[in-house]
Design a protein around this motif. Structure first.
Motif, PDB file in Angstrom:
ATOM      1  N   LYS A  98       0.845  -1.187   0.000  1.00 30.42           N
ATOM      2  CA  LYS A  98       0.000   0.000   0.000  1.00 30.42           C
ATOM      3  C   LYS A  98       0.885   1.243   0.000  1.00 30.42           C
ATOM      4  O   LYS A  98       1.773   1.387   0.826  1.00 30.42           O
ATOM      5  N   VAL A  99       0.610   2.137  -0.950  1.00 31.21           N
ATOM      6  CA  VAL A  99       1.431   3.333  -1.099  1.00 31.21           C
ATOM      7  C   VAL A  99       0.542   4.566  -1.154  1.00 31.21           C
ATOM      8  O   VAL A  99      -0.647   4.485  -1.452  1.00 31.21           O
ATOM      9  N   VAL A 100       1.157   5.696  -0.844  1.00 31.28           N
ATOM     10  CA  VAL A 100       0.493   6.995  -0.953  1.00 31.28           C
ATOM     11  C   VAL A 100       1.394   7.916  -1.766  1.00 31.28           C
ATOM     12  O   VAL A 100       2.571   8.091  -1.433  1.00 31.28           O
ATOM     13  N   ILE A 101       0.846   8.477  -2.852  1.00 32.13           N
ATOM     14  CA  ILE A 101       1.568   9.467  -3.653  1.00 32.13           C
ATOM     15  C   ILE A 101       0.848  10.792  -3.426  1.00 32.13           C
ATOM     16  O   ILE A 101      -0.128  11.115  -4.108  1.00 32.13           O
ATOM     17  N   SER A 102       1.311  11.539  -2.449  1.00 33.28           N
ATOM     18  CA  SER A 102       0.602  12.747  -1.998  1.00 33.28           C
ATOM     19  C   SER A 102       0.475  13.793  -3.095  1.00 33.28           C
ATOM     20  O   SER A 102      -0.565  14.439  -3.229  1.00 33.28           O
ATOM     21  N   SER A 103       1.530  13.975  -3.878  1.00 33.60           N
ATOM     22  CA  SER A 103       1.515  15.011  -4.916  1.00 33.60           C
ATOM     23  C   SER A 103       0.456  14.752  -5.984  1.00 33.60           C
ATOM     24  O   SER A 103      -0.016  15.676  -6.646  1.00 33.60           O
ATOM     25  N   LEU A 104       0.073  13.484  -6.150  1.00 32.45           N
ATOM     26  CA  LEU A 104      -0.946  13.125  -7.133  1.00 32.45           C
ATOM     27  C   LEU A 104      -2.298  12.856  -6.481  1.00 32.45           C
ATOM     28  O   LEU A 104      -3.289  12.618  -7.183  1.00 32.45           O
TER      29      LEU A 104
ATOM     30  N   ASP B 246       9.599  -5.007   8.233  1.00 29.77           N
ATOM     31  CA  ASP B 246       8.864  -6.261   8.313  1.00 29.77           C
ATOM     32  C   ASP B 246       7.572  -6.103   9.098  1.00 29.77           C
ATOM     33  O   ASP B 246       6.853  -7.068   9.313  1.00 29.77           O
ATOM     34  N   TYR B 247       7.287  -4.868   9.541  1.00 29.42           N
ATOM     35  CA  TYR B 247       6.080  -4.646  10.327  1.00 29.42           C
ATOM     36  C   TYR B 247       5.726  -3.163  10.306  1.00 29.42           C
ATOM     37  O   TYR B 247       6.537  -2.307   9.945  1.00 29.42           O
ATOM     38  N   ILE B 248       4.496  -2.864  10.697  1.00 28.83           N
ATOM     39  CA  ILE B 248       4.060  -1.473  10.820  1.00 28.83           C
ATOM     40  C   ILE B 248       3.324  -1.314  12.146  1.00 28.83           C
ATOM     41  O   ILE B 248       2.837  -2.299  12.719  1.00 28.83           O
TER      42      ILE B 248
ATOM     43  N   LYS C 244       2.172  -7.268  10.877  1.00 36.84           N
ATOM     44  CA  LYS C 244       2.993  -7.525   9.693  1.00 36.84           C
ATOM     45  C   LYS C 244       2.750  -6.497   8.591  1.00 36.84           C
ATOM     46  O   LYS C 244       3.685  -6.050   7.927  1.00 36.84           O
ATOM     47  N   ASP C 245       1.491  -6.126   8.376  1.00 39.45           N
ATOM     48  CA  ASP C 245       1.171  -5.176   7.311  1.00 39.45           C
ATOM     49  C   ASP C 245      -0.085  -4.397   7.678  1.00 39.45           C
ATOM     50  O   ASP C 245      -0.677  -4.591   8.744  1.00 39.45           O
ATOM     51  N   ILE C 246      -0.502  -3.510   6.774  1.00 39.76           N
ATOM     52  CA  ILE C 246      -1.631  -2.626   7.048  1.00 39.76           C
ATOM     53  C   ILE C 246      -2.939  -3.394   7.174  1.00 39.76           C
ATOM     54  O   ILE C 246      -3.770  -3.084   8.038  1.00 39.76           O
ATOM     55  N   ASP C 247      -3.126  -4.397   6.340  1.00 40.68           N
ATOM     56  CA  ASP C 247      -4.357  -5.183   6.414  1.00 40.68           C
ATOM     57  C   ASP C 247      -4.491  -5.867   7.772  1.00 40.68           C
ATOM     58  O   ASP C 247      -5.566  -5.842   8.390  1.00 40.68           O
TER      59      ASP C 247
END
Length: 265
Positions: free
Chosen positions: A110-116, A160-162, A227-230
């Motif tokens: 999962k990514v965020v491209i703030s400028s777009l 490896d984690y968030i 482990k991840d966002i989900d």
């Protein structure tokens, strides 16, 4: 004429067999190791195979043979054609190579491209485009050159984690220490919560702190590591539900906190 048709059929047949073979090879590879540079390599291989087939076809005809020979033998002309007629295409391809090599993100992240103003899950990378699936299940097809220049936020990059903060307000009328023990136990016991300590023999897997003393109660705070966002979304949802249930069972009252503008995190 018959010979020409046979040659054309051989070229088209070879191209078709090559495309099928590439699909099967990369399907097997992606099942074992689904990496974004492999997806890009698959797209590049198909483009190269198609270009070879087109050059091969053009060599069969007198009118196009001279042109294809000139393009292949004259590097200056080839550079001029690529430079002026396909600048943006070339920029996207080169950017795709750079992105697949440096890997600022990978498939499924999962990514965020703030400028777009774009956020979502990386789904694919072609020769020219990066495909991001938004949370509304639509697809954003972004040129690789645009992505390569943008600032990309990736919570999983080199991790490896968030972690995600969880805050629970507890009334002064309730037993604060008991509330801390219940919250600590619930977070620790959740199967998706991971232990981020370097030395597991020291301290606790989860630390619940008193973040703030408000007018009518205290705010308890801890970090939920997964482990991840989900997994984090699922874990936090389960934990909140369980905390509410056990607080009710133990007579621990929560309240609506009023945060001051200068409160520290």
């Amino acid at each position: 004429m018959e010979l020409l048709l046979i040659r054309i059929a051989v070229i088209i047949g070879s191209w078709s067999v090559g495309m099928v073979a590439l699909n099967k090879i990369f399907t097997v590879i992606l099942k074992r190791n689904e990496q974004i540079h492999i997806k890009f390599l698959r797209s590049m291989s198909k483009v190269i195979l198609t270009i070879i087939a087109c050059i091969w076809l053009s060599s069969l005809f007198t009118t196009t043979k001279a042109l294809s020979t000139t393009l292949l033998t004259s590097s200056s002309l080839l550079v001029a054609v690529v430079g002026f007629a396909a600048q943006q295409v070339l920029a996207d391809v080169i950017s795709g190579v750079m992105l697949s090599w440096s890997k600022p993100f990978n498939l499924g992240e999962k990514v965020v491209i703030s400028s777009l103003g774009i956020s979502g899950i990386v789904e694919d990378m072609t020769v020219r485009h990066t495909v991001i699936r938004t949370y509304c299940n639509s697809r954003m097809i972004i040129p690789n050159s645009v992505v390569n220049k943008a600032i990309v936020e990736n919570s999983n990059y080199n991790n490896d984690y968030i972690g995600n903060y969880m805050e629970v307000p507890v009334s002064y009328k309730s037993d604060l220490e008991k509330a801390i023990r219940i919250m600590t136990r619930i977070v620790q016991e959740h199967p998706l919560v991971i232990d981020t300590r370097t030395d597991t023999s020291k301290g606790s897997k989860v630390t619940v702190a008193v973040k703030e003393l408000g007018p009518t109660g205290a705010v308890l705070k801890c970090t939920v590591w997964t482990k991840d966002i989900d997994d984090n979304f699922t874990a936090c949802s389960d934990i909140r539900r369980q905390i509410k249930k056990e607080f009710d069972e133990n007579g621990i009252e929560m309240y609506q906190p009023v945060f001051s503008g200068n409160s520290a995190g």
